[in-house]
Design a protein around this motif. Structure first.
Motif, PDB file in Angstrom:
ATOM      1  N   HIS A  45       0.845  -1.195   0.000  1.00  0.00           N
ATOM      2  CA  HIS A  45       0.000   0.000   0.000  1.00  0.00           C
ATOM      3  C   HIS A  45       0.871   1.231   0.000  1.00  0.00           C
ATOM      4  CE1 HIS A  45      -4.061  -1.693   0.804  1.00  0.00           C
ATOM      5  NE2 HIS A  45      -3.297  -2.747   1.065  1.00  0.00           N
ATOM      6  N   PHE A  46       0.492   2.158  -0.842  1.00  0.00           N
ATOM      7  CA  PHE A  46       1.231   3.407  -0.926  1.00  0.00           C
ATOM      8  C   PHE A  46       0.234   4.562  -0.880  1.00  0.00           C
ATOM      9  CE2 PHE A  46       3.309   6.823  -3.345  1.00  0.00           C
ATOM     10  CZ  PHE A  46       4.406   6.986  -2.520  1.00  0.00           C
ATOM     11  N   PHE A  47       0.499   5.494   0.016  1.00  0.00           N
ATOM     12  CA  PHE A  47      -0.324   6.704   0.129  1.00  0.00           C
ATOM     13  C   PHE A  47       0.576   7.892  -0.192  1.00  0.00           C
ATOM     14  CE2 PHE A  47      -1.663   3.399   3.003  1.00  0.00           C
ATOM     15  CZ  PHE A  47      -3.034   3.319   2.844  1.00  0.00           C
ATOM     16  N   TYR A  48      -0.033   8.983  -0.574  1.00  0.00           N
ATOM     17  CA  TYR A  48       0.784  10.138  -0.934  1.00  0.00           C
ATOM     18  C   TYR A  48       0.008  11.434  -0.774  1.00  0.00           C
ATOM     19  CZ  TYR A  48      -1.799   9.268  -5.286  1.00  0.00           C
ATOM     20  OH  TYR A  48      -2.800   9.042  -6.196  1.00  0.00           O
ATOM     21  N   GLN A  49       0.743  12.496  -0.528  1.00  0.00           N
ATOM     22  CA  GLN A  49       0.182  13.839  -0.441  1.00  0.00           C
ATOM     23  C   GLN A  49      -0.286  14.232  -1.838  1.00  0.00           C
ATOM     24  OE1 GLN A  49       0.572  16.275   2.718  1.00  0.00           O
ATOM     25  NE2 GLN A  49      -0.092  14.176   3.080  1.00  0.00           N
ATOM     26  N   TYR A  50      -1.548  14.595  -1.944  1.00  0.00           N
ATOM     27  CA  TYR A  50      -2.146  14.764  -3.264  1.00  0.00           C
ATOM     28  C   TYR A  50      -3.116  15.936  -3.279  1.00  0.00           C
ATOM     29  CZ  TYR A  50      -4.784  13.462  -7.491  1.00  0.00           C
ATOM     30  OH  TYR A  50      -5.390  13.465  -8.711  1.00  0.00           O
ATOM     31  N   ASN A  51      -3.031  16.754  -4.335  1.00  0.00           N
ATOM     32  CA  ASN A  51      -4.034  17.792  -4.578  1.00  0.00           C
ATOM     33  C   ASN A  51      -4.940  17.327  -5.709  1.00  0.00           C
ATOM     34  OD1 ASN A  51      -5.623  19.949  -5.212  1.00  0.00           O
ATOM     35  ND2 ASN A  51      -3.946  21.441  -5.408  1.00  0.00           N
ATOM     36  N   PRO A  52      -6.175  16.911  -5.402  1.00  0.00           N
ATOM     37  CA  PRO A  52      -7.047  16.378  -6.461  1.00  0.00           C
ATOM     38  C   PRO A  52      -7.516  17.444  -7.438  1.00  0.00           C
ATOM     39  CG  PRO A  52      -8.117  16.234  -4.299  1.00  0.00           C
ATOM     40  CD  PRO A  52      -6.801  16.911  -4.076  1.00  0.00           C
ATOM     41  N   GLN A  53      -7.243  18.724  -7.123  1.00  0.00           N
ATOM     42  CA  GLN A  53      -7.841  19.794  -7.927  1.00  0.00           C
ATOM     43  C   GLN A  53      -6.895  20.509  -8.874  1.00  0.00           C
ATOM     44  OE1 GLN A  53     -10.133  22.367  -5.241  1.00  0.00           O
ATOM     45  NE2 GLN A  53     -10.474  20.575  -3.948  1.00  0.00           N
ATOM     46  N   ALA A  54      -5.590  20.397  -8.654  1.00  0.00           N
ATOM     47  CA  ALA A  54      -4.679  21.199  -9.486  1.00  0.00           C
ATOM     48  C   ALA A  54      -3.267  20.607  -9.476  1.00  0.00           C
ATOM     49  CB  ALA A  54      -4.633  22.634  -8.980  1.00  0.00           C
ATOM     50  N   ALA A  55      -2.438  21.123 -10.369  1.00  0.00           N
ATOM     51  CA  ALA A  55      -1.054  20.642 -10.469  1.00  0.00           C
ATOM     52  C   ALA A  55      -0.086  21.455  -9.596  1.00  0.00           C
ATOM     53  CB  ALA A  55      -0.598  20.655 -11.922  1.00  0.00           C
ATOM     54  N   VAL A  56      -0.633  22.149  -8.609  1.00  0.00           N
ATOM     55  CA  VAL A  56       0.195  22.876  -7.637  1.00  0.00           C
ATOM     56  C   VAL A  56      -0.209  22.433  -6.230  1.00  0.00           C
ATOM     57  CG1 VAL A  56       0.433  24.877  -9.145  1.00  0.00           C
ATOM     58  CG2 VAL A  56      -1.447  24.802  -7.499  1.00  0.00           C
ATOM     59  N   TRP A  57       0.633  22.699  -5.231  1.00  0.00           N
ATOM     60  CA  TRP A  57       0.336  22.278  -3.865  1.00  0.00           C
ATOM     61  C   TRP A  57      -0.920  22.946  -3.329  1.00  0.00           C
ATOM     62  CZ3 TRP A  57      -0.188  24.228   1.088  1.00  0.00           C
ATOM     63  CH2 TRP A  57      -0.111  23.296   2.134  1.00  0.00           C
ATOM     64  N   GLY A  58      -1.746  22.196  -2.590  1.00  0.00           N
ATOM     65  CA  GLY A  58      -2.938  22.754  -1.938  1.00  0.00           C
ATOM     66  C   GLY A  58      -4.018  21.703  -1.810  1.00  0.00           C
ATOM     67  N   ASN A  59      -5.035  21.942  -0.988  1.00  0.00           N
ATOM     68  CA  ASN A  59      -6.187  21.015  -0.805  1.00  0.00           C
ATOM     69  C   ASN A  59      -5.729  19.588  -0.534  1.00  0.00           C
ATOM     70  OD1 ASN A  59      -7.761  23.240  -2.076  1.00  0.00           O
ATOM     71  ND2 ASN A  59      -6.824  22.460  -3.947  1.00  0.00           N
ATOM     72  N   ILE A  60      -4.757  19.425   0.358  1.00  0.00           N
ATOM     73  CA  ILE A  60      -4.060  18.130   0.418  1.00  0.00           C
ATOM     74  C   ILE A  60      -4.894  17.016   1.056  1.00  0.00           C
ATOM     75  CG2 ILE A  60      -2.067  16.908   1.393  1.00  0.00           C
ATOM     76  CD1 ILE A  60      -1.240  18.642  -0.964  1.00  0.00           C
ATOM     77  N   GLU A  91       6.338  26.422 -12.379  1.00  0.00           N
ATOM     78  CA  GLU A  91       4.973  26.096 -11.987  1.00  0.00           C
ATOM     79  C   GLU A  91       4.029  26.254 -13.186  1.00  0.00           C
ATOM     80  OE1 GLU A  91       3.745  26.971  -7.828  1.00  0.00           O
ATOM     81  OE2 GLU A  91       2.273  28.256  -8.836  1.00  0.00           O
ATOM     82  N   PHE A  92       4.325  27.235 -14.012  1.00  0.00           N
ATOM     83  CA  PHE A  92       3.535  27.455 -15.225  1.00  0.00           C
ATOM     84  C   PHE A  92       3.550  26.203 -16.105  1.00  0.00           C
ATOM     85  CE2 PHE A  92       3.235  28.847 -19.692  1.00  0.00           C
ATOM     86  CZ  PHE A  92       1.982  29.449 -19.663  1.00  0.00           C
ATOM     87  N   ALA A  93       4.734  25.617 -16.283  1.00  0.00           N
ATOM     88  CA  ALA A  93       4.847  24.398 -17.099  1.00  0.00           C
ATOM     89  C   ALA A  93       4.091  23.238 -16.452  1.00  0.00           C
ATOM     90  CB  ALA A  93       6.320  24.039 -17.301  1.00  0.00           C
ATOM     91  N   ASP A  94       4.132  23.159 -15.111  1.00  0.00           N
ATOM     92  CA  ASP A  94       3.403  22.091 -14.414  1.00  0.00           C
ATOM     93  C   ASP A  94       1.907  22.211 -14.670  1.00  0.00           C
ATOM     94  OD1 ASP A  94       5.842  21.372 -13.425  1.00  0.00           O
ATOM     95  OD2 ASP A  94       5.488  22.139 -11.395  1.00  0.00           O
ATOM     96  N   VAL A  95       1.398  23.425 -14.595  1.00  0.00           N
ATOM     97  CA  VAL A  95      -0.032  23.649 -14.831  1.00  0.00           C
ATOM     98  C   VAL A  95      -0.377  23.273 -16.271  1.00  0.00           C
ATOM     99  CG1 VAL A  95      -1.834  25.419 -14.963  1.00  0.00           C
ATOM    100  CG2 VAL A  95      -0.259  25.372 -13.016  1.00  0.00           C
ATOM    101  N   GLN A  96       0.500  23.634 -17.191  1.00  0.00           N
ATOM    102  CA  GLN A  96       0.267  23.282 -18.597  1.00  0.00           C
ATOM    103  C   GLN A  96       0.237  21.785 -18.826  1.00  0.00           C
ATOM    104  OE1 GLN A  96       3.197  25.396 -20.998  1.00  0.00           O
ATOM    105  NE2 GLN A  96       1.422  26.157 -22.149  1.00  0.00           N
TER     106      GLN A  96
END
Ligand code: FRU
Length: 540
Positions: free
Chosen positions: A34-49, A298-303
């Motif tokens: 089992h592997f769990f991870y810090q994840y933002n389901p809403q965007a490609a930047v940190w937040g809503n973890i 971060e711009f490239a990550d969002v893209q």
């Protein structure tokens, strides 16, 4: 954008989209990792973890599962942050994690599987008495996070550590519990190092001094050393140090106070952070996971719609040949992805030359290489460049008597773009050698929004040893291991030309005075199967 989609990895763990950071709560249960991870389901930047969740039979092929822990209570509404699993002797699983409360206070919470007989552990329950720990007196409410896996004392109580700081001193608080609901703060700190700032994602575990297998987190005794690891928020690197744990006083003493945690060794000299190990009782090994972030914008990550990958899990052993460091090595299961090999035996790479290695498209590879310096040239060399440093000594094009030599990864035909991974050998006045292991990203990409450092550090090479290298290449990730994993460098690479069919592999020797003989095996790698979740689907 084909350049951006090329960057997606083929055999490293990634969610289907969006942002990921720390590995959380790894464990083995009923035939599944089992592997769990810090994840933002809403965007490609940190937040809503939240806690993302996936399972695997072999740590390589994965099945994504529904989110395991959501921010749905006052005590974690601002984020379900990093935590660790403790598997009790009777099979119960205690998951402790940090919650950021509605007032952004960091507290520790307890969760456990709703149904232990579900091999996939899909549903999780939060303990009604949460939070189980709040910041103690003297600790800032934003400096109290990332509980470790707990270990047993000889009296049968559980202990665990939580990272923090007092002024600029990074510390690891030590707690004792019998039921994972009520905790007692011990008077002693497990460890404290001045001027290191906030300690994130502390890890604390035993390694065997003599045996080539891993140890359960509760193991202790004369044959055991303890590893203290901390992730320094200040410089975003994972530091470790070997030492001795005294259960009575609840303190850990480093073998060498000069290489204490935070000033000492690093798990990885590239990008590798917030790592966490667990004891795999299935195979009797300790396995390390690390978060590999991006070094584009971060711009490239969002893209591209995603950010970060996890390292290939690494087995961890104490290096009883040197006695000074750990050995990290990709889990053996990754070798199941190897296709046919290309073997190059005893290639003589002359001083100042480059040879192409015809392996086909060089974007998904497992490479194993060994190098020998010409003996006579080695003896004659008078180099005294022991002050060499990967970061400041000019990179792979700066030529010395005995290096650099190594492999050029993700290179285009003309090598206008490429990432050299290499050794540099320095010789001092007494004739003793010091070896450095580096990755030079300065020409890895023609893109301008990319961080392109030169990474690296010294690596111990013993008298009778060749210079050995293992490299995993997976599109935009390169994980490199020198001398069986004594020194490791992970980098993110974003070429603009050396992509798809244009990616090549070279061996080079930029030494001035010596030829090297290289033996290299290169495997093309199959992609790992990383499947989306289908409720009711065939999950065998
Ligand atoms: C480390 C970290 C942890 C925290 C989590 C939040 O990267 O900052 O200290 O629990 O990430 O996502």
């Amino acid at each position: 954008n084909s350049m951006l989609s090329w960057q997606r990895t083929a055999f490293h763990f990634q969610p289907e989209q969006n942002w990921m950071n720390d590995p959380n709560g790894p464990l083995y249960h009923m035939g599944w990792y089992h592997f769990f991870y810090q994840y933002n389901p809403q965007a490609a930047v940190w937040g809503n973890i939240v806690w993302g969740h996936a399972v695997s039979r072999d740590l390589i092929h994965w099945l994504h599962l529904p989110i395991a822990l959501l921010p749905d209570h006052w005590y974690d509404i601002n984020g379900v942050w990093t935590g660790s699993a403790t598997v009790l002797p009777d099979g119960q699983i205690m998951m402790l994690y940090t919650g950021s409360t509605k007032e952004s206070i960091q507290v520790q919470n307890l969760a456990y599987p709703a149904n232990l007989s579900d091999p996939l552990l899909i549903d999780w329950v939060k303990f009604p008495g949460n939070p189980v720990l709040v910041p103690p007196p003297g600790i800032d409410f934003k400096d109290f996070r990332d509980p470790t896996t707990a270990w047993l004392t000889s009296e049968g109580k559980w202990r665990l550590a939580v990272g923090s700081k007092v002024n600029r001193t990074g510390i690891s608080l030590l707690y004792e519990t019998e039921d994972f609901q009520r905790f007692h703060l011990l008077d002693n700190l497990l460890c404290a190092v001045s001027d290191t700032g906030m300690w994130e994602c502390v890890d604390f575990f035993p390694v065997s001094k003599t045996e080539n297998y891993g140890l359960d987190t509760s193991a202790n005794g004369p044959e055991v050393k303890h590893v203290m690891k901390t992730s320094l928020d200040d410089d975003r690197h994972d530091y470790y140090s070997l030492g001795t744990y005294d259960e009575k006083t609840g303190t850990w003493i480093p073998d060498d106070p000069k290489t204490d945690v935070g000033i000492g060794l690093r798990y990885d000299y590239g990008i590798f952070y917030a790592s966490k190990s667990f004891y795999d009782h299935n195979k009797g090994r300790r396995v390390l996971w690390g978060w590999i972030g991006e070094s584009d914008s971060e711009f490239a990550d969002v893209q591209k719609g995603w950010a970060s990958v996890q390292s290939i899990p690494r087995t961890i052993l104490f290096d009883n040949k040197t006695g000074t460091n750990l050995l990290q090595w990709p889990v053996e299961e990754v070798e199941s992805l190897r296709q046919e090999s290309h073997v190059f035996n005893n290639l003589v790479v002359k001083a100042g030359s480059v040879l192409p290695l015809d392996v086909g498209i060089a974007t998904q590879l497992d490479i194993s290489a060994e190098f020998e310096l010409d003996k006579e040239a080695l003896e004659k060399a008078t180099e005294t460049n022991v002050e060499f440093s990967c970061q400041t000594s000019g990179g792979a094009t700066k030529r010395g008597a005995l290096g650099p030599f190594g492999l050029s990864i993700l290179a285009d035909e003309s090598r206008s773009e490429h990432t050299p991974v290499y050794f540099y050998v320095a010789k001092d006045q007494n004739g003793s050698l010091k070896t450095f292991f580096c990755t030079d990203e300065s020409r890895s990409s023609e893109a301008s929004d990319v961080f392109k450092p030169i990474y690296g550090s010294a690596v111990p090479v013993l008298e009778d040893e060749k210079f050995t290298l293992r490299i995993l290449v997976d599109h935009s990730v390169v994980e490199s291991f020198a001398q069986g994993g004594r020194t490791c460098i992970t980098s993110r690479v974003y070429p603009t030309k050396a992509i798809y069919g244009a990616a090549r592999l070279f061996v080079f020797n930029n030494a001035l005075d010596t030829n090297v003989t290289a033996s290299i095996t290169v495997w093309q790698m199959n992609p790992a199967l990383i499947r989306p979740y289908r409720p009711g689907g065939d999950d065998s």
